[in-house]
Design an enzyme around this catalytic site. Structure first.
Site, PDB file in Angstrom:
ATOM      1  N   ARG A   1       0.876  -1.178   0.000  1.00 53.38           N
ATOM      2  CA  ARG A   1       0.000   0.000   0.000  1.00 53.38           C
ATOM      3  C   ARG A   1       0.908   1.220   0.000  1.00 53.38           C
ATOM      4  O   ARG A   1       1.644   1.454   0.961  1.00 53.38           O
ATOM      5  CB  ARG A   1      -0.910  -0.003   1.230  1.00 53.38           C
ATOM      6  CG  ARG A   1      -1.597   1.327   1.454  1.00 53.38           C
ATOM      7  CD  ARG A   1      -2.732   1.261   2.427  1.00 53.38           C
ATOM      8  NE  ARG A   1      -3.877   0.578   1.835  1.00 53.38           N
ATOM      9  CZ  ARG A   1      -5.096   0.575   2.355  1.00 53.38           C
ATOM     10  NH1 ARG A   1      -5.335   1.209   3.495  1.00 53.38           N
ATOM     11  NH2 ARG A   1      -6.081  -0.058   1.761  1.00 53.38           N
TER      12      ARG A   1
ATOM     13  N   HIS B   1      -7.039   0.448  -6.699  1.00 53.95           N
ATOM     14  CA  HIS B   1      -7.270  -0.403  -5.513  1.00 53.95           C
ATOM     15  C   HIS B   1      -7.894  -1.719  -6.001  1.00 53.95           C
ATOM     16  O   HIS B   1      -9.055  -2.023  -5.723  1.00 53.95           O
ATOM     17  CB  HIS B   1      -8.185   0.326  -4.530  1.00 53.95           C
ATOM     18  CG  HIS B   1      -8.150  -0.230  -3.132  1.00 53.95           C
ATOM     19  ND1 HIS B   1      -7.391  -1.336  -2.760  1.00 53.95           N
ATOM     20  CD2 HIS B   1      -8.788   0.177  -2.002  1.00 53.95           C
ATOM     21  CE1 HIS B   1      -7.569  -1.582  -1.477  1.00 53.95           C
ATOM     22  NE2 HIS B   1      -8.403  -0.676  -0.983  1.00 53.95           N
TER      23      HIS B   1
ATOM     24  N   GLN C   1      -9.747  -4.230  -3.650  1.00 49.81           N
ATOM     25  CA  GLN C   1     -11.079  -3.767  -3.262  1.00 49.81           C
ATOM     26  C   GLN C   1     -12.088  -4.115  -4.356  1.00 49.81           C
ATOM     27  O   GLN C   1     -13.190  -4.610  -4.073  1.00 49.81           O
ATOM     28  CB  GLN C   1     -11.047  -2.248  -3.038  1.00 49.81           C
ATOM     29  CG  GLN C   1     -12.365  -1.676  -2.576  1.00 49.81           C
ATOM     30  CD  GLN C   1     -12.752  -2.158  -1.190  1.00 49.81           C
ATOM     31  OE1 GLN C   1     -11.978  -2.046  -0.262  1.00 49.81           O
ATOM     32  NE2 GLN C   1     -13.951  -2.693  -1.037  1.00 49.81           N
TER      33      GLN C   1
ATOM     34  N   ASP D   1     -17.308   6.784  -1.661  1.00 51.10           N
ATOM     35  CA  ASP D   1     -16.052   6.683  -0.920  1.00 51.10           C
ATOM     36  C   ASP D   1     -15.773   8.067  -0.328  1.00 51.10           C
ATOM     37  O   ASP D   1     -16.476   9.047  -0.628  1.00 51.10           O
ATOM     38  CB  ASP D   1     -14.943   6.238  -1.899  1.00 51.10           C
ATOM     39  CG  ASP D   1     -13.601   5.956  -1.217  1.00 51.10           C
ATOM     40  OD1 ASP D   1     -13.546   5.900   0.027  1.00 51.10           O
ATOM     41  OD2 ASP D   1     -12.597   5.796  -1.948  1.00 51.10           O
TER      42      ASP D   1
ATOM     43  N   CYS E   1     -16.208   1.274   0.282  1.00 45.98           N
ATOM     44  CA  CYS E   1     -15.016   0.458   0.577  1.00 45.98           C
ATOM     45  C   CYS E   1     -14.622   0.556   2.037  1.00 45.98           C
ATOM     46  O   CYS E   1     -13.919  -0.332   2.536  1.00 45.98           O
ATOM     47  CB  CYS E   1     -13.866   0.888  -0.324  1.00 45.98           C
ATOM     48  SG  CYS E   1     -13.462   2.643  -0.169  1.00 45.98           S
TER      49      CYS E   1
ATOM     50  N   ARG F   1     -13.085  -8.982   1.231  1.00 40.45           N
ATOM     51  CA  ARG F   1     -11.675  -8.680   0.961  1.00 40.45           C
ATOM     52  C   ARG F   1     -10.834  -9.938   1.214  1.00 40.45           C
ATOM     53  O   ARG F   1      -9.943 -10.272   0.444  1.00 40.45           O
ATOM     54  CB  ARG F   1     -11.194  -7.536   1.870  1.00 40.45           C
ATOM     55  CG  ARG F   1     -11.745  -6.164   1.526  1.00 40.45           C
ATOM     56  CD  ARG F   1     -11.237  -5.669   0.193  1.00 40.45           C
ATOM     57  NE  ARG F   1      -9.779  -5.598   0.159  1.00 40.45           N
ATOM     58  CZ  ARG F   1      -9.044  -4.575   0.630  1.00 40.45           C
ATOM     59  NH1 ARG F   1      -9.656  -3.521   1.134  1.00 40.45           N
ATOM     60  NH2 ARG F   1      -7.721  -4.589   0.552  1.00 40.45           N
TER      61      ARG F   1
HETATM   62  N1  NVA Z   1     -10.058   6.336  -1.661  1.00 40.14           N
HETATM   63  C1  NVA Z   1      -9.677   5.962  -0.316  1.00 40.14           C
HETATM   64  C2  NVA Z   1      -9.831   4.498  -0.148  1.00 40.14           C
HETATM   65  C3  NVA Z   1      -9.489   3.974   1.218  1.00 40.14           C
HETATM   66  C4  NVA Z   1      -9.608   2.488   1.317  1.00 40.14           C
HETATM   67  C5  NVA Z   1      -8.251   6.412  -0.048  1.00 40.14           C
HETATM   68  O1  NVA Z   1      -7.412   6.298  -0.950  1.00 40.14           O
HETATM   69  O2  NVA Z   1      -7.983   6.880   1.051  1.00 40.14           O
HETATM   70  N1   CP Z   2     -11.086  -0.538   2.146  1.00 31.31           N
HETATM   71  C1   CP Z   2      -9.828  -0.564   2.618  1.00 31.31           C
HETATM   72  O1   CP Z   2      -8.840  -0.713   1.875  1.00 31.31           O
HETATM   73  O2   CP Z   2      -9.755  -0.410   3.975  1.00 31.31           O
HETATM   74  P1   CP Z   2      -8.414  -0.115   4.787  1.00 31.31           P
HETATM   75  O3   CP Z   2      -7.925   1.245   4.364  1.00 31.31           O
HETATM   76  O4   CP Z   2      -8.823  -0.150   6.235  1.00 31.31           O
HETATM   77  O5   CP Z   2      -7.394  -1.158   4.476  1.00 31.31           O
END
Ligand code: NVA
Ligand code: CP
Length: 335
Positions: free
Chosen positions: A108, A135, A138, A229, A268, A296
């Protein structure tokens, strides 16, 4: 032991790394794992997964760690929130170390270039678990959730409401591969990336997907599900101007009524209750957000099995066993 159809790409950096039949295969395995957890036993035996995070996580970290444990493997968490990858040593050197011990990297990161760099430098699968642009894990879980509720790739339509962000990009790519409809509704100036949209529209010529990008909330009418989101993703800076642009796009009861009484609500997570979604929507019986979170794990377990299948490893020369490197080193020494 069950065998898993190999995936053509070494890595999963974005949904478009997968062919249509590969997505179907992963989703079938995921559904099977969910129905028959006994099938997980030993699927990852002796394998170590490196998990590096430059941003916070609840679902991604937990689902990979619990999933690896249930499959008899090991997940090792590397916290990079205070020291970005590439700072202490190059991204390439970092990856070339990790592949000597581990069988896959779950990452990540802030920038897509970081996961791409890790993928180029290593022989082992690299799985993108969120960057600025994508992502895909997801999206796989979301597809599993939609199928469980009766979504048909041939004729159903998903509506995205809010920021045209990383999750949105992965769902657009998923639609273009599988052929389902997607209506993306954003405030002006927050549309999804133009290149990702045009590549997806081109891919849709084959799959038959209908991709619509608009600022008009009325376009969600008749959608199977409404997905939103955070208005501000991790790493982005918030501003009062941004918040006021998004206010009309908050998913509340009135907005859900436009989609229709049967429309599911998806997110998500994490949710910012009162911002992009109201309590009454996320807590309603149409909300499937915790199914998405559970899935997930099932989808990622399946993904790992397909990416690490012995046939996939053999065809790509990946190192699923560090002995691969030991052998090579000895040969080099002898020569
Ligand atoms: N769009 C959000 C998704 C988090 C799982 C982010 O990038 O923070
Ligand atoms: N949806 C998702 O990726 O959640 P986290 O940011 O908690 O991993």
């Amino acid at each position: 032991m069950t065998s898993f159809e190999p995936i053509g790409s070494k890595d999963l950096l974005r949904m478009s790394d997968l062919a249509q039949h590969e997505v179907h295969g992963i989703l079938a395995t995921a559904a099977n794992f969910k129905r028959n957890p006994a099938q997980l036993t030993g699927a990852l035996a002796g394998k170590s997964i490196c998990m590096l995070f430059e941003k916070p996580s609840l679902r991604t970290r937990m689902s990979f760690e619990v999933g690896a444990f249930r499959m008899g493997g090991q997940a090792i968490y590397l916290d990079h929130k205070d020291s970005p990858i590439g700072k202490r040593e190059t991204i390439s050197d970092y990856g070339k170390n990790i592949e000597r011990w581990c069988h896959a990297i779950v990452a990540r990161v802030h920038s897509h270039a970081t996961v791409a760099g890790l993928a180029t430098a290593t022989h082992i699968p690299v799985i993108n678990t969120l960057c600025d642009m994508h992502h895909p894990c997801q999206a796989l879980a979301d597809l599993q959730t939609l199928l469980e509720r009766g979504f048909h790739f041939n004729h159903s339509r998903l509506a995205w409401v809010g920021d045209g962000n990383n999750v949105c990009h992965s769902l657009i790519e998923a639609a273009s591969i599988l052929g389902f409809g997607i209506t993306v509704v954003t405030p002006k100036g927050f549309e999804p990336d133009a290149t990702i949209v045009s590549q997806s529209v081109a891919r849709s010529m084959r799959s038959g997907a209908r991709i619509e990008i608009t600022n008009d909330i009325g376009a969600i009418q008749g959608a199977f599900a409404v997905y939103t989101d955070a208005w501000t993703s991790m790493g982005q800076t918030d501003s009062a101007a941004k918040t006021s642009a998004f206010e009309p796009y908050r998913v509340d009861r009135e907005l859900m009524a436009i989609a229709g009484p049967k429309a599911l609500f998806m997110h998500c997570l994490p949710a910012h209750r009162g911002e992009e979604v109201t309590d009454e929507v996320i807590d309603s019986t149409n909300s499937v957000v915790f199914d998405q979170a559970e899935n997930r794990m099932h989808a990622q377990n399946a993904l790992l099995c397909h990416l690490l299948s012995p046939q996939a490893v053999a065809s790509k020369g990946s190192a699923t066993n560090p002995a691969h490197f030991n052998t090579r080193t000895q040969e080099t020494t002898r020569a």
